[in-house]
Motif scaffolding. Structure first.
Motif, PDB file in Angstrom:
ATOM      1  N   UNK A  59      29.864  -0.844  -4.518  1.00  0.00           N
ATOM      2  CA  UNK A  59      30.207  -2.230  -4.216  1.00  0.00           C
ATOM      3  C   UNK A  59      29.849  -2.552  -2.764  1.00  0.00           C
ATOM      4  N   UNK A  60      29.296  -3.737  -2.562  1.00  0.00           N
ATOM      5  CA  UNK A  60      28.918  -4.164  -1.221  1.00  0.00           C
ATOM      6  C   UNK A  60      29.323  -5.619  -1.032  1.00  0.00           C
ATOM      7  N   UNK A  61      29.815  -5.907   0.158  1.00  0.00           N
ATOM      8  CA  UNK A  61      30.253  -7.268   0.465  1.00  0.00           C
ATOM      9  C   UNK A  61      29.669  -7.665   1.822  1.00  0.00           C
ATOM     10  N   UNK A  62      29.004  -8.813   1.861  1.00  0.00           N
ATOM     11  CA  UNK A  62      28.439  -9.320   3.112  1.00  0.00           C
ATOM     12  C   UNK A  62      29.462 -10.255   3.754  1.00  0.00           C
ATOM     13  N   UNK A  63      29.861  -9.932   4.970  1.00  0.00           N
ATOM     14  CA  UNK A  63      30.846 -10.750   5.670  1.00  0.00           C
ATOM     15  C   UNK A  63      30.232 -11.334   6.930  1.00  0.00           C
ATOM     16  N   UNK A  64      30.549 -12.617   7.162  1.00  0.00           N
ATOM     17  CA  UNK A  64      30.007 -13.336   8.310  1.00  0.00           C
ATOM     18  C   UNK A  64      31.161 -13.735   9.222  1.00  0.00           C
ATOM     19  N   UNK A  65      31.049 -13.425  10.496  1.00  0.00           N
ATOM     20  CA  UNK A  65      32.040 -13.828  11.484  1.00  0.00           C
ATOM     21  C   UNK A  65      31.404 -14.839  12.426  1.00  0.00           C
ATOM     22  N   UNK A  66      31.856 -16.082  12.321  1.00  0.00           N
ATOM     23  CA  UNK A  66      31.296 -17.136  13.164  1.00  0.00           C
ATOM     24  C   UNK A  66      31.861 -17.036  14.571  1.00  0.00           C
ATOM     25  N   UNK A  67      31.047 -17.425  15.541  1.00  0.00           N
ATOM     26  CA  UNK A  67      31.502 -17.387  16.940  1.00  0.00           C
ATOM     27  C   UNK A  67      32.647 -18.351  17.176  1.00  0.00           C
ATOM     28  N   UNK A  68      32.630 -19.494  16.465  1.00  0.00           N
ATOM     29  CA  UNK A  68      33.715 -20.468  16.568  1.00  0.00           C
ATOM     30  C   UNK A  68      34.529 -20.418  15.287  1.00  0.00           C
ATOM     31  N   UNK A  69      35.836 -20.221  15.440  1.00  0.00           N
ATOM     32  CA  UNK A  69      36.744 -20.079  14.302  1.00  0.00           C
ATOM     33  C   UNK A  69      36.685 -21.283  13.362  1.00  0.00           C
ATOM     34  N   UNK A  70      36.336 -22.469  13.892  1.00  0.00           N
ATOM     35  CA  UNK A  70      36.318 -23.677  13.063  1.00  0.00           C
ATOM     36  C   UNK A  70      35.273 -23.580  11.960  1.00  0.00           C
ATOM     37  N   UNK A  71      34.270 -22.701  12.160  1.00  0.00           N
ATOM     38  CA  UNK A  71      33.188 -22.561  11.185  1.00  0.00           C
ATOM     39  C   UNK A  71      33.442 -21.425  10.175  1.00  0.00           C
ATOM     40  N   UNK A  72      34.598 -20.819  10.186  1.00  0.00           N
ATOM     41  CA  UNK A  72      34.818 -19.573   9.444  1.00  0.00           C
ATOM     42  C   UNK A  72      34.652 -19.710   7.929  1.00  0.00           C
ATOM     43  N   UNK A  73      34.942 -20.885   7.369  1.00  0.00           N
ATOM     44  CA  UNK A  73      34.916 -21.032   5.911  1.00  0.00           C
ATOM     45  C   UNK A  73      33.683 -21.787   5.402  1.00  0.00           C
ATOM     46  N   UNK A  74      32.680 -21.961   6.240  1.00  0.00           N
ATOM     47  CA  UNK A  74      31.532 -22.762   5.806  1.00  0.00           C
ATOM     48  C   UNK A  74      30.703 -22.010   4.770  1.00  0.00           C
TER      49      UNK A  74
END
Length: 587
Positions: free
Chosen positions: A460-475
């Motif tokens: 199993x593999x999951x790609x996770x993205x951490x945005x520099x600005x928290x406001x963009x976290x769920x885009x």
């Protein structure tokens, strides 16, 4: 007796005076009612708008050299105000509708008429020529108001009185003209805006784009070798772009374009050559509710090829509207791009971006991020997207851009991911680098390749993205461009590293703006003095603010700026040809 004679003499003088007044009024009415010829009409339009007279070769065979309208008619033909023909009939009586047609073309509103013709289903119930009807519809909505006597009786003959009204209207338009029209679609509204009259161009050039074989090109060059015309070609994403010119006479360019179309079997278009100072400005804005119609990012690779015109992407996705996005260089996307939660392009510093989730909630902020692949509680940092960089790095290749990964070093390992699982691994020197359509390809070098090889497959593999600005976290979607031009309704001073030319010079622009409820896609045309001059970024911000936006982001502009709505390219792209782009925003 003497007194009676004096009374009679006084009465006679009064009668004479009255008769003179009546006759004068009659003659004035007759003069006002005298029909105006086509030659007189064009002469007055050229003179009133202060358009320089054409001094070159003459074309009309039915205008003798001594005719008073000769210079004006030839000028109008050279600039395309009059439709190309060998005859003009200068002494034929002009109609009110024809007067509007010539006047609006002389002010440079031809593109607006072409769009109106495509978007307006209104039947021509006035029984005026169909090619004039769109200009009549434009005249109905222009400020200052067109003469009512002309609008109310378009089929009537133009008289001296109505000609005088028309010339006064042209003088008023020179001081400031505004035309605006809004169309309602199924999911959005489109507003077209034009202000001020244009400046006639100094020349014309012909272009055609497509797949042309060498025989076509040799025939084309041979056809124009004796005319001292430059014939050039350049390779584009659509094949080749052929240009012929320059021409300093529109009629000659028009005839040549027809010949080129026959030789190449591809439509040849006429575009203005050389820019001049101009006050003309055209923009188009699409407004919609993102909570009801959430836009998507569609890449050319999801359809066919690495770059496609906006219209192709729109037509292949059933969209009502499409617009170009952020920056690119050939096929390489510049700046962050996230599509359906998967990053497909690397950040470009911390430049501004727009991001949104599946519910249509929009955010404007910095667009940089970090990404990692989590496999059995092991975090593997992902360093690049759809390209391979340094040793000891991991790259993610997705099917959004191309169906195989390139270039891949021979010392890399490739891990095929389908439906959230690593299903197989390959040595790069033994692989065809195919990117699965239902997944992606993880490519690793050095120590990360060793770590990934030790994990049992499937995993199993999951790609996770951490945005520099928290406001963009769920885009779910994000594109990075810049600079931000409006924040909280105020013009932003940070140029985000863009050149002074980009910020301060007038160019075609693509802008995305938000008023907290509605999203706006704004296209501003430029580099065409008769149609639209373009804007600086601050001028573009002012337009966005007038639309009600409190946030606005600059996207890619110049020749890439294109807006497609309900089956039509709405703006006039710089160069008069759609530039293929790697992706588009659609809904």
């Amino acid at each position: 007796m003497i007194r009676q004679v004096r009374i009679l003499r006084k009465s006679f003088l009064s009668f004479t005076t009255i008769m003179m007044i009546l006759l004068t009024a009659l003659f004035c009415d007759m003069a006002a009612a005298v029909a105006v010829t086509r030659g007189e009409l064009v002469h007055e339009i050229i003179k009133t708008l202060e358009i320089p007279y054409w001094e070159g070769e003459k074309y009309f065979v039915d205008i003798p050299p001594e005719h008073p309208a000769k210079a004006a008619a030839e000028t109008a033909l050279a600039l395309g105000i009059i439709l190309p023909n060998e005859t003009f009939y200068p002494d034929l009586e002009a109609t009110n509708a024809e007067a509007l047609f010539f006047a609006l073309r002389a002010m440079g509103l031809r593109h607006e008429a072409q769009i109106i013709e495509k978007l307006t289903p209104t039947e021509n119930s006035l029984n005026i020529p169909d090619y004039i009807f769109p200009y009549y519809l434009i005249a109905e909505d222009i400020t200052p108001e067109a003469p009512k006597d002309i609008l109310s009786r378009p089929k009537d003959t133009l008289t001296q009185e109505t000609l005088h009204q028309l010339m006064q209207w042209l003088r008023d338009c020179k001081a400031g003209l505004v035309w605006e029209k809004t169309f309602q679609g199924e999911k959005s509204s489109l507003t077209l805006h034009r202000e001020n009259i244009g400046t006639p161009p100094t020349g014309w050039i012909i272009s055609a784009e497509g797949q042309f074989n060498s025989l076509n090109l040799e025939d084309l060059k041979a056809s124009f070798s004796s005319q001292k015309l430059q014939v050039s070609s350049e390779t584009t994403a659509m094949g080749k772009r052929i240009t012929v010119g320059p021409f300093i006479h529109f009629a000659k360019a028009w005839k040549t374009a027809g010949k080129i179309t026959r030789i190449l079997n591809k439509e040849a278009k006429i575009e203005t050559y050389k820019t001049q100072e101009s006050q003309a400005l055209f923009w188009a804005a699409v407004r919609f509710l993102p909570q009801e119609t959430s836009p998507k990012i569609i890449t050319a690779g999801e359809i066919a090829g690495k770059r496609l015109p906006i219209s192709w992407i729109a037509q292949n996705t059933g969209a009502e509207c499409a617009i170009n996005g952020g920056f690119f260089n050939k096929t390489k996307i510049i700046g962050s791009l996230i599509v359906r939660g998967i990053p497909i392009s690397n950040p470009y510093g911390s430049r501004s971006a727009i991001g949104w989730d599946v519910k249509g909630n929009f955010h404007f902020s910095r667009g940089d991020f970090k990404a990692k692949a989590t496999i059995e509680d092991i975090d593997i940092p992902i360093d690049s997207f759809n390209e391979m960089k340094d040793h000891h790095q991991v790259a993610l290749f997705t099917p959004h851009l191309w169906y195989y990964a390139t270039p891949i070093p021979d010392d890399a390992m490739e891990f095929v991911v389908r439906k959230g699982k690593i299903t197989e691994e390959k040595y790069s020197h033994l692989s065809n680098h195919l990117v699965p359509k239902d997944g992606y390809l993880l490519v690793a070098r050095g120590r990360f390749a060793s770590i990934l090889r030790q994990i049992a497959k499937p995993a199993d593999i999951d790609i996770k993205v951490q945005m520099a600005d928290e406001i963009m976290k769920d885009v779910s979607y994000l594109l990075q461009a810049g600079p931000m031009i409006l924040k909280d309704g105020t013009f932003c001073a940070n140029n985000e590293g863009f050149s002074a030319n980009t910020i301060l010079e007038r160019h075609p622009r693509t802008i995305v703006g938000y008023d907290g409820v509605n999203l706006y896609w704004l296209i501003i045309d430029g580099r065409d003095p008769w149609h639209s001059r373009g804007t600086t970024l601050k001028e573009a911000a002012l337009i966005a603010r007038e639309l009600g936006c409190h946030s606005a982001l600059n996207l890619d502009g110049g020749g890439s700026s294109a807006l497609w709505w309900q089956g039509n390219i709405i703006n006039k792209p710089s160069g008069n040809i759609e530039r293929p782009v790697p992706y588009a925003l659609i809904f």
